[in-house]
Each structure stands twice: as C-alpha cells, then as structure tokens.
Motif scaffolding. Structure first.
Motif: not given
Length: 103
Positions: A20-32, A39-48
């Motif tokens: 949902q944060e990715l769909l909104r385009g904003s992350m409201n946190r700094n802890t993952f 998952l985020l790194l994998d998504m980035q490597s997919c070059d959507l």
C-alpha cells in the motif's frame, strides 16, 4: 501451529502495508524488517515500467495473499511472481497456438 498461523497473518499484514505504501508512492517509516528490504531490493531489480506498475503490484499482492492463505510462511519475491507469469503465458501460447501441430 497456532504460532505459525498468527505469524503468517502478521507477515501478510506487514506485506500488505508495504505494498500500500508503494502504491501510494510514500513511505511513512524508516524501519523495515529484513524480508521487507529483500523484497524492496528485488522489486528495484525488476525495473518496473511506470505505466503498468500499480496494476502489476496489485496483481502481485493478490497472488501473495493467495500463496500465504495456502500456508506459505513468507511472501514470494516479485521476480518469482514475474517468472511464474512468463512461464504461464508461454505455456498458454504453446498449448493454445494456432492449433497446427505439424512441426
């Protein structure tokens, strides 16, 4: 068994929040969690591509929800989802071609 079910539900809720944060385009946190970073790194490597990114993420989210409902402990990576989609599309093309099997 109860612990694994509740842990899976927690992971799914966290995954849904991340998407949902990715769909909104904003992350409201700094802890993952480490799996979220993976998952985020994998998504980035997919070059959507930006055009179909949101719809793809929604389909991916739905597939992960189904997978986790069936007992998966962690969400699959987007690259795994995309590979499965490509394989399914290829299989469909091979089986549903023009009907001519005279190769």
């Amino acid at each position: 068994m109860i612990d694994s079910v509740s842990e899976s539900e927690v992971v799914l809720a966290q995954f849904n929040r991340l998407v949902q944060e990715l769909l909104r385009g904003s992350m409201n946190r700094n802890t993952f969690r480490s799996w979220e970073i993976e998952l985020l790194l994998d998504m980035q490597s997919c070059d959507l591509q930006e055009g179909g990114r949101k719809e793809l993420l929604k389909r991916y989210q739905k597939a992960v929800q189904k997978q986790m409902d069936k007992g998966a402990p962690m969400p699959m990576r987007l690259s795994e989802y995309l590979a499965a989609q490509r394989a399914k599309k290829q299989l469909t093309a091979e089986n549903g071609g023009n009907g001519d099997s005279s190769d």
